[in-house]
Design a protein around this motif. Structure first.
Motif, PDB file in Angstrom:
ATOM      1  N   LEU A  24       0.825  -1.212   0.000  1.00  0.00           N
ATOM      2  CA  LEU A  24       0.000   0.000   0.000  1.00  0.00           C
ATOM      3  C   LEU A  24       0.856   1.257   0.000  1.00  0.00           C
ATOM      4  O   LEU A  24       0.564   2.223  -0.721  1.00  0.00           O
ATOM      5  N   VAL A  25       1.916   1.260   0.802  1.00  0.00           N
ATOM      6  CA  VAL A  25       2.790   2.431   0.854  1.00  0.00           C
ATOM      7  C   VAL A  25       3.486   2.629  -0.488  1.00  0.00           C
ATOM      8  O   VAL A  25       3.579   3.759  -1.000  1.00  0.00           O
ATOM      9  N   ALA A  26       3.962   1.538  -1.096  1.00  0.00           N
ATOM     10  CA  ALA A  26       4.622   1.637  -2.399  1.00  0.00           C
ATOM     11  C   ALA A  26       3.659   2.168  -3.450  1.00  0.00           C
ATOM     12  O   ALA A  26       4.033   2.996  -4.292  1.00  0.00           O
ATOM     13  N   THR A  27       2.415   1.694  -3.396  1.00  0.00           N
ATOM     14  CA  THR A  27       1.402   2.157  -4.351  1.00  0.00           C
ATOM     15  C   THR A  27       1.145   3.648  -4.184  1.00  0.00           C
ATOM     16  O   THR A  27       1.079   4.400  -5.166  1.00  0.00           O
ATOM     17  N   ALA A  28       0.999   4.084  -2.942  1.00  0.00           N
ATOM     18  CA  ALA A  28       0.730   5.501  -2.683  1.00  0.00           C
ATOM     19  C   ALA A  28       1.895   6.383  -3.132  1.00  0.00           C
ATOM     20  O   ALA A  28       1.698   7.441  -3.742  1.00  0.00           O
ATOM     21  N   LEU A  29       3.113   5.945  -2.852  1.00  0.00           N
ATOM     22  CA  LEU A  29       4.278   6.756  -3.196  1.00  0.00           C
ATOM     23  C   LEU A  29       4.474   6.867  -4.702  1.00  0.00           C
ATOM     24  O   LEU A  29       4.707   7.949  -5.235  1.00  0.00           O
ATOM     25  N   VAL A  30       4.380   5.740  -5.404  1.00  0.00           N
ATOM     26  CA  VAL A  30       4.596   5.798  -6.850  1.00  0.00           C
ATOM     27  C   VAL A  30       3.452   6.539  -7.537  1.00  0.00           C
ATOM     28  O   VAL A  30       3.654   7.203  -8.560  1.00  0.00           O
ATOM     29  N   THR A  31       2.248   6.455  -6.967  1.00  0.00           N
ATOM     30  CA  THR A  31       1.129   7.235  -7.499  1.00  0.00           C
ATOM     31  C   THR A  31       1.408   8.724  -7.388  1.00  0.00           C
ATOM     32  O   THR A  31       1.203   9.490  -8.333  1.00  0.00           O
ATOM     33  N   ALA A  32       1.909   9.147  -6.230  1.00  0.00           N
ATOM     34  CA  ALA A  32       2.235  10.561  -6.037  1.00  0.00           C
ATOM     35  C   ALA A  32       3.316  11.020  -7.007  1.00  0.00           C
ATOM     36  O   ALA A  32       3.278  12.151  -7.516  1.00  0.00           O
TER      37      ALA A  32
END
Length: 358
Positions: free
Chosen positions: A309-317
């Protein structure tokens, strides 16, 4: 996965389906990197990691090949090749070298543009593949020929690390396949029957990955080493090239079948996936240095989900328009000062061309 600004003056409407595919693929890349430190002692995480690595880069590369079909080495397209691939490679290869000197505590790590560090290899590979596009479009049976090149590469440990040529050659068939695809091929994998079969196929693939984890090296799917370097007999290299190509294509087809074709909240992010690709590596490298993987709970199932989830949020940003605007000068510089201006209006007589990279 690159911002598809055309090398010609005439704009073309972006295809929501491919932007969606690129965004979802870059999320898988980031999640795979986030899971890498969690594999030790966990067969389940190793199976998930192996499943993701079976198809996420092949999917990127197939799409990159598809959007390279119009590359003809014209001045405008060569200029875009330099500004969109060569310059970002030099910038981020240098940046990653200095950053990993700190995180890996290797203060004397040299800056070498011949030995791609971490994820910059893809920029080198895409540069080489795209330059050879006119050749692949003129030979008979391009995909079998590219497969033969990849098979021979697995027999050649002497290739070494220069420009990561093992990866360039072993991933080549996916790019060439993309060059050969037409819009109707993507419509075929998006049929309802394929969409219904995609999730069961992924479930079976995950079960097979779980079975395979203690029995084979997942490095075969990295395509960065020869058979001898993996401690396997030479004959297994060509065989595993065909096996991995078949497995990867099945899962690429299933992935593309599940990608939504309509505009979604993340469609706009598909234009910025090169930014997400190049920038997320700093966070992944830093996470280990900062001790994010230290707590015991991170290595439990809850931690595995949290890392995803954290990786998804960061790469999305990192794919968002504000980041693209702030860093466009580094990732996609215009560099008009470095090139001669065309005597005729740009794009006259040229077909539209979109540069696509992760």
């Amino acid at each position: 996965m690159h911002d598809e600004r055309l090398a010609t003056a005439a704009p073309r409407e972006r295809d929501a389906y491919f932007d969606n595919a690129k965004y979802l693929a870059i999320v898988l890349v980031a999640v795979g990197h986030a899971w890498e430190p969690l594999r030790v002692g966990s067969r389940s995480v190793s199976a998930l990691y192996l499943l993701v690595y079976t198809f996420h880069m092949p999917a990127f590369i197939v799409v990159s090949g598809y959007f390279s079909r119009n590359f003809d080495a014209s001045p405008g397209r060569l200029r875009r090749l330099v500004t969109g691939l060569v310059v970002p490679y030099v910038v981020f290869e240098t940046a990653y070298t200095f950053f990993t000197r700190w995180t890996d505590r290797v203060p004397d790590r040299p800056v070498s543009l011949l030995d791609p560090l971490y994820l910059t290899w893809f920029l080198v590979a895409l540069f080489v593949w795209r330059l050879t596009t006119p050749l692949w479009q003129r030979v008979r049976h391009p995909v079998p020929l590219a497969l033969a090149v990849a098979m021979l590469a697995t027999l050649t440990p002497s290739i070494g690390d220069d420009l990561d040529l093992q990866r360039v050659l072993q991933f080549l068939p996916y790019f060439v396949l993309g060059l050969c695809l037409k819009p109707e091929h993507f419509r075929l994998v998006r049929r309802r029957t394929v969409q219904l079969a995609a999730l069961p196929v992924f479930a079976v693939a995950l079960a097979l990955a779980y079975w395979a984890v203690p029995r084979m090296s997942g490095a075969w799917f990295y395509h960065r080493d020869s058979a001898q370097e993996l401690g396997a007999p030479a004959w297994s290299g060509p065989v595993m090239t065909l096996v991995t190509f078949g497995c990867s294509l099945v899962l690429v087809g299933c992935f593309l079948a599940l990608v939504p074709g309509r505009r979604t909240w993340f469609t706009v992010l598909g234009a910025g996936t090169l930014y997400g690709y190049l920038l997320h590596g700093f966070l992944i490298q830093g996470a280990r240095f900062w001790g994010w993987y230290g707590p015991a709970w991170v290595h439990d199932p809850l931690g595995t989900a949290a890392a995803a989830l954290v990786a998804t949020a960061l790469v999305t940003a990192l794919c968002t328009p504000p980041v693209r605007r702030a860093l466009r000068g580094l990732v996609e510089p215009e560099m008009r000062w470095a090139f001669r201006q065309p005597t005729a209006p740009p794009g006259r007589g040229e077909r539209p061309y979109a540069a696509t990279a992760p």
